[in-house]
Design an enzyme around this catalytic site. Structure first.
Site, PDB file in Angstrom:
ATOM      1  N   CYS A  42     -43.767 -51.369  10.647  1.00 53.03           N
ATOM      2  CA  CYS A  42     -44.726 -51.272   9.524  1.00 53.03           C
ATOM      3  C   CYS A  42     -43.913 -51.080   8.252  1.00 53.03           C
ATOM      4  CB  CYS A  42     -45.655 -50.078   9.721  1.00 53.03           C
ATOM      5  SG  CYS A  42     -46.611 -50.143  11.242  1.00 53.03           S
ATOM      6  N   ALA A  43     -43.343 -52.149   7.727  1.00 48.36           N
ATOM      7  CA  ALA A  43     -42.270 -51.988   6.734  1.00 48.36           C
ATOM      8  C   ALA A  43     -42.747 -51.908   5.281  1.00 48.36           C
ATOM      9  CB  ALA A  43     -41.260 -53.118   6.876  1.00 48.36           C
ATOM     10  N   CYS A  46     -46.853 -40.035   6.983  1.00 53.07           N
ATOM     11  CA  CYS A  46     -46.808 -39.129   5.824  1.00 53.07           C
ATOM     12  C   CYS A  46     -48.088 -38.304   5.856  1.00 53.07           C
ATOM     13  CB  CYS A  46     -46.623 -39.872   4.509  1.00 53.07           C
ATOM     14  SG  CYS A  46     -47.887 -41.063   4.143  1.00 53.07           S
TER      15      CYS A  46
HETATM   16  C1  LIG Z   1     -47.063 -45.954   5.764  1.00 49.16           C
HETATM   17  S1  LIG Z   1     -46.978 -47.602   5.332  1.00 49.16           S
HETATM   18  C2  LIG Z   1     -45.295 -47.974   5.626  1.00 49.16           C
HETATM   19  C3  LIG Z   1     -44.380 -47.555   4.509  1.00 49.16           C
HETATM   20  C4  LIG Z   1     -42.994 -48.188   4.627  1.00 49.16           C
HETATM   21  N1  LIG Z   1     -42.354 -47.911   5.892  1.00 49.16           N
HETATM   22  C5  LIG Z   1     -42.068 -47.777   3.495  1.00 49.16           C
HETATM   23  O1  LIG Z   1     -41.224 -46.894   3.698  1.00 49.16           O
HETATM   24  O2  LIG Z   1     -42.182 -48.336   2.410  1.00 49.16           O
HETATM   25  C6  LIG Z   1     -47.764 -48.423   6.641  1.00 49.16           C
HETATM   26  C7  LIG Z   1     -47.750 -49.937   6.541  1.00 49.16           C
HETATM   27  O3  LIG Z   1     -48.243 -50.454   7.773  1.00 49.16           O
HETATM   28  C8  LIG Z   1     -48.910 -51.663   7.508  1.00 49.16           C
HETATM   29  N2  LIG Z   1     -49.744 -51.985   8.678  1.00 49.16           N
HETATM   30  C9  LIG Z   1     -51.005 -51.611   8.947  1.00 49.16           C
HETATM   31  N3  LIG Z   1     -51.397 -52.121  10.117  1.00 49.16           N
HETATM   32  C10 LIG Z   1     -50.356 -52.816  10.637  1.00 49.16           C
HETATM   33  C11 LIG Z   1     -50.139 -53.572  11.807  1.00 49.16           C
HETATM   34  N4  LIG Z   1     -51.091 -53.712  12.727  1.00 49.16           N
HETATM   35  N5  LIG Z   1     -48.944 -54.160  11.983  1.00 49.16           N
HETATM   36  C12 LIG Z   1     -47.961 -54.027  11.072  1.00 49.16           C
HETATM   37  N6  LIG Z   1     -48.104 -53.338   9.922  1.00 49.16           N
HETATM   38  C13 LIG Z   1     -49.290 -52.735   9.711  1.00 49.16           C
HETATM   39  C14 LIG Z   1     -49.666 -51.351   6.222  1.00 49.16           C
HETATM   40  O4  LIG Z   1     -50.015 -52.540   5.570  1.00 49.16           O
HETATM   41  C15 LIG Z   1     -48.644 -50.524   5.463  1.00 49.16           C
HETATM   42  O5  LIG Z   1     -47.873 -51.349   4.630  1.00 49.16           O
END
Ligand SMILES: C[S@@+](CC[C@H](N)C(=O)[O-])C[C@H]1O[C@@H](n2cnc3c(N)ncnc32)[C@H](O)[C@@H]1O
Length: 438
Positions: free
Chosen positions: A251-252, A373
């Site tokens: 989840c980048a 978070c």
């Molecule tokens: C907490 S944020 C990640 C923050 C990131 N790691 C950073 O340090 O900038 C969670 C991310 O997961 C993505 N997300 C949500 N559902 C997902 C899925 N099924 N597969 C992959 N990414 C997903 C969201 O769009 C969001 O960008």
């Protein structure tokens, strides 16, 4: 059109508050957009930032005061103007005359003459006491500016009930600007500011615009909470036998942790595959990792629960799961008023599915770091426990030895896992659980 008398900072702040109330805008995004569009910078930008962040964080307390002073309903724009004036009167050192006059002028210009008399009268009454006197003996949600359900969720997560008010107070503080010096690309010394205990790459800035720091502009450094830096560090520091070339960030987006991981990976001859479900956020990741491209295997858009990669492929995997964000309330000032308990319930199945898929993606002996978070038990320890009940090929590993000198950081809800707190560690309330695939 009347000639605008309101200064640019207050006008921008008022417009951001309106967009947050009316259009569900994200305060931080709307604020940067308006500051850029209007060419507001330096001290005016700092003032607008404080007005928006402070007013929104303490909105529940200010509304409690205003509702005691106003009989009947307030029009939403008038309420926003009153909140802005109240913040200046009770939490900033703006002299009463200036806070009242600028707010009354703003109301005349932006809303009309009619409510200006009411705004003048109410703000003069607000100014008659200080914040502490207004809030003494009020119920905790009003006194601490947190919705009751958020207080309950944080209280359940916190292992020491006596610290609850300190935690809630820390949520109401303006967050420090913390930078990360990405290893191999930048040095902490070139960023200025002071070092932080949580991460060897972290520097806290006294103030000013981080965009003015050359290393930030060049992508060799970035704005990143020290707790988030620790997430990347713990994953990178976990002991591993055998191969250590292929890392995955499930989840980048928007890419802060991927950029740090890529920098660390590059130093070790490894590489990170960064995945993100939303295309526009994947684009942000691609921009963010440019300076560390030697440590990047690729950036892809995809659903981490139905991944295109083969099982058992990766040596280290990060799941920085989408969550309620209740551990980063300082930084997302409006979110506590917008989130609901139902959001947490909805997120849990997705978090479980993402962690499950991440374990599948790790090779036997490989490690997976599950991070949020948020300290909320259901989306942290609860998720890890649910996944471990279903599968026999994964175990939680103690992560305490991987974080240096941080005290009192072990999770009270999952032995071996870590829980950081703003009032203890001066970081966001990140949760981290390290798992190993057997
Ligand atoms: C907490 S944020 C990640 C923050 C990131 N790691 C950073 O340090 O900038 C969670 C991310 O997961 C993505 N997300 C949500 N559902 C997902 C899925 N099924 N597969 C992959 N990414 C997903 C969201 O769009 C969001 O960008």
């Amino acid at each position: 059109m009347p000639v605008a008398r309101t200064d640019p900072a207050r006008l921008v702040a008022f417009e951001v508050l309106r967009a947050v109330s009316d259009q569900d805008a994200y305060a931080n995004l709307e604020l940067s957009r308006l500051l850029r569009e209007r060419g507001v910078s330096g001290r005016d930008a700092a003032l607008a930032t404080e007005l928006v962040g402070g007013t929104l964080r303490l909105q529940g307390s200010y509304d409690d005061i205003l509702d005691r002073l106003v009989k009947g309903t307030l029009q939403p724009p008038v309420r926003d103007a009153l909140r802005l004036g109240t913040h200046q009167l009770l939490s900033m050192r703006v002299p009463t005359h200036a806070a009242v006059t600028t707010t009354v002028d703003l109301v005349k210009e932006q809303i009309g003459h009619k409510p200006s008399g009411l705004v003048n009268a109410v703000l003069r009454k607000v100014a008659a006491q200080d914040l502490e006197s207004w809030l003494t003996d009020r119920p905790r949600p009003a006194r601490t500016a947190h919705p009751a359900w958020v207080i309950d969720a944080l209280a359940e997560a916190l292992d020491r009930p006596a610290e609850l008010d300190a935690l809630l107070a820390a949520d109401n503080e303006r967050p420090a600007v913390v930078l990360v010096a990405r290893p191999g690309l930048a040095d902490v010394a070139e960023l200025g500011g002071s070092a932080l205990a949580a991460s060897p790459y972290a520097v806290e800035l006294e103030g000013g615009d981080p965009g003015a720091v050359p290393a930030v502009r060049e992508g060799r450094a970035g704005v990143q909470d020290a707790g988030s830096q620790l997430v990347a560090l713990v994953l990178a520091r976990a002991a591993l036998e055998g191969d250590d070339q292929r890392w995955l960030d499930v989840c980048a987006g928007p890419g802060g942790k991927a950029a740090l991981l890529a920098a660390i990976a590059a130093e070790r001859g490894a590489g990170v595959l960064a995945n993100e479900r939303q295309r526009h956020r994947a684009q942000l990741v691609a921009q963010g990792v440019r300076a560390a491209r030697a440590g990047v295997l690729g950036v892809v858009t995809g659903d981490g629960t139905r991944p295109p990669w083969s099982p058992g492929t990766f040596d280290r995997v990060l799941v920085d799961a989408p969550c309620s964000g209740l551990g980063a309330l300082r930084r997302r000032p409006e979110s506590r008023w917008r989130r609901t308990a139902a959001d947490v319930e909805e997120l849990v199945p997705l978090q479980v599915a993402l962690l499950d898929a991440a374990l599948d993606a790790a090779r036997p002996g490989g490690v997976v770091l599950y991070a949020t978070c948020s300290p909320v038990v259901a989306e942290t320890a609860g998720v890890v426990r649910t996944v471990l009940e279903r599968r026999t090929d994964a175990v939680v590993e103690p992560a305490l030895d991987l974080i240096g000198d941080l005290e009192d950081a072990e999770s009270a809800h999952l032995p071996g896992a870590l829980q950081l707190w703003p009032h203890r560690h001066r970081t966001d309330a990140m949760f981290l659980s390290l798992l190993r695939r057997r």
